[in-house]
Design a protein around this motif. Structure first.
Motif: not given
Length: 264
Positions: A6-7, A157-158, A244-248
């Motif tokens: 998740n991260t 996003a990150r 956190p893992r997020e979509e790019t």
């Protein structure tokens, strides 16, 4: 601590100062960082004198790492006048060396440059007077422009900023006040305000403070290895940080630090 689905975890460290006597002494350390993280971030002063021999030793020690490696150089890596040789050797070993560039790992954008000195806030050196002073300030301005250009290219996003010199005074506290101007520059903070990031990592200030913040609240971490060894006895001398893992994709709003955390 194991890796998480998740991260995304980053192990960050700077000021390794590899010498000819370092051969065989760092593989265990790098293997430990690799096992704990999804990527290894190196914040400059990777070698002690910037020689090809030291760079080759470092490249060999980094053979224990099985995750992506992203680095910036530090002032020590320039000492022999051949930073391009250090970069070439590390690049051949699979290290992504950033000098005003950016990359993406696990959906997190990373912008990096060495940075430079010049002081903070009202104590910043101005480009006035002798040509040598103007050249000094110009170098700081160019490094800030490199950082801004690298951040502007990111579409994730990150985002993380990777430096050697400090962008804020908070993480150089503990060093003699007289040398603050040589430890970093608030010019490096300006791009971080225009292109917000989740975290900033730097080294250089061996007797500084591990954590600080930009004026808009972004966490800044001083991950100089000598500092981490002294400030966190009994813990591995790298800083483990997770997002956190997020979509790019192009973010609709500026990312903030609240969703991210340093891993104890």
């Amino acid at each position: 601590m194991g890796k998480s689905a998740n991260t995304v975890r980053f192990a960050a460290v700077g000021d390794i100062h590899v010498t000819r006597d370092s051969a065989g002494s760092l593989r265990g350390f790098f293997a430990q960082a690799s096992a704990a993280a999804d990527a290894l971030l190196l914040c400059g002063d990777l070698t002690d004198y910037g020689t090809a021999e030291e760079a080759r030793i470092l490249a060999e020690e980094l053979g224990a790492v099985s995750v992506p490696i992203v680095a910036v150089l530090g002032n020590h890596d320039f000492e022999s006048g051949t930073p391009e040789v250090v970069t070439e050797i590390l690049t051949r070993a699979g290290v992504r060396v950033l000098d005003g560039g950016s990359c993406e790992i696990e959906g997190v954008g990373i912008a990096g440059t060495k940075g430079f000195a010049g002081g903070f806030g009202r104590g910043s050196l101005g480009a006035w007077g002798e040509p040598a002073i103007k050249l000094f300030v110009q170098e700081a301005q160019q490094e800030a422009m490199k950082l801004e250009s690298a951040l502007a290219k990111l579409r994730t996003a990150r985002r993380i900023a990777l430096l050697h010199y400090a962008p804020v005074t908070g993480t150089v506290q503990g060093e003699p006040v007289e040398i603050f101007p040589f430890l970093g520059s608030s010019r490096l903070e300006e791009p971080l305000l225009r292109y917000p990031v989740d975290a900033v990592f730097h080294g250089h200030a061996h007797r500084g403070t591990p954590e600080g913040r930009t004026i808009n609240g972004v966490p800044v971490f001083n991950v100089a290895r000598p500092l981490l060894l002294r400030a966190r006895p009994g813990q591995p001398p790298f800083w483990l940080y997770e997002l956190p893992r997020e979509e790019t994709g192009v973010p609709q709003a500026a990312p903030g630090p609240a969703a991210a955390q340093a891993v104890p």
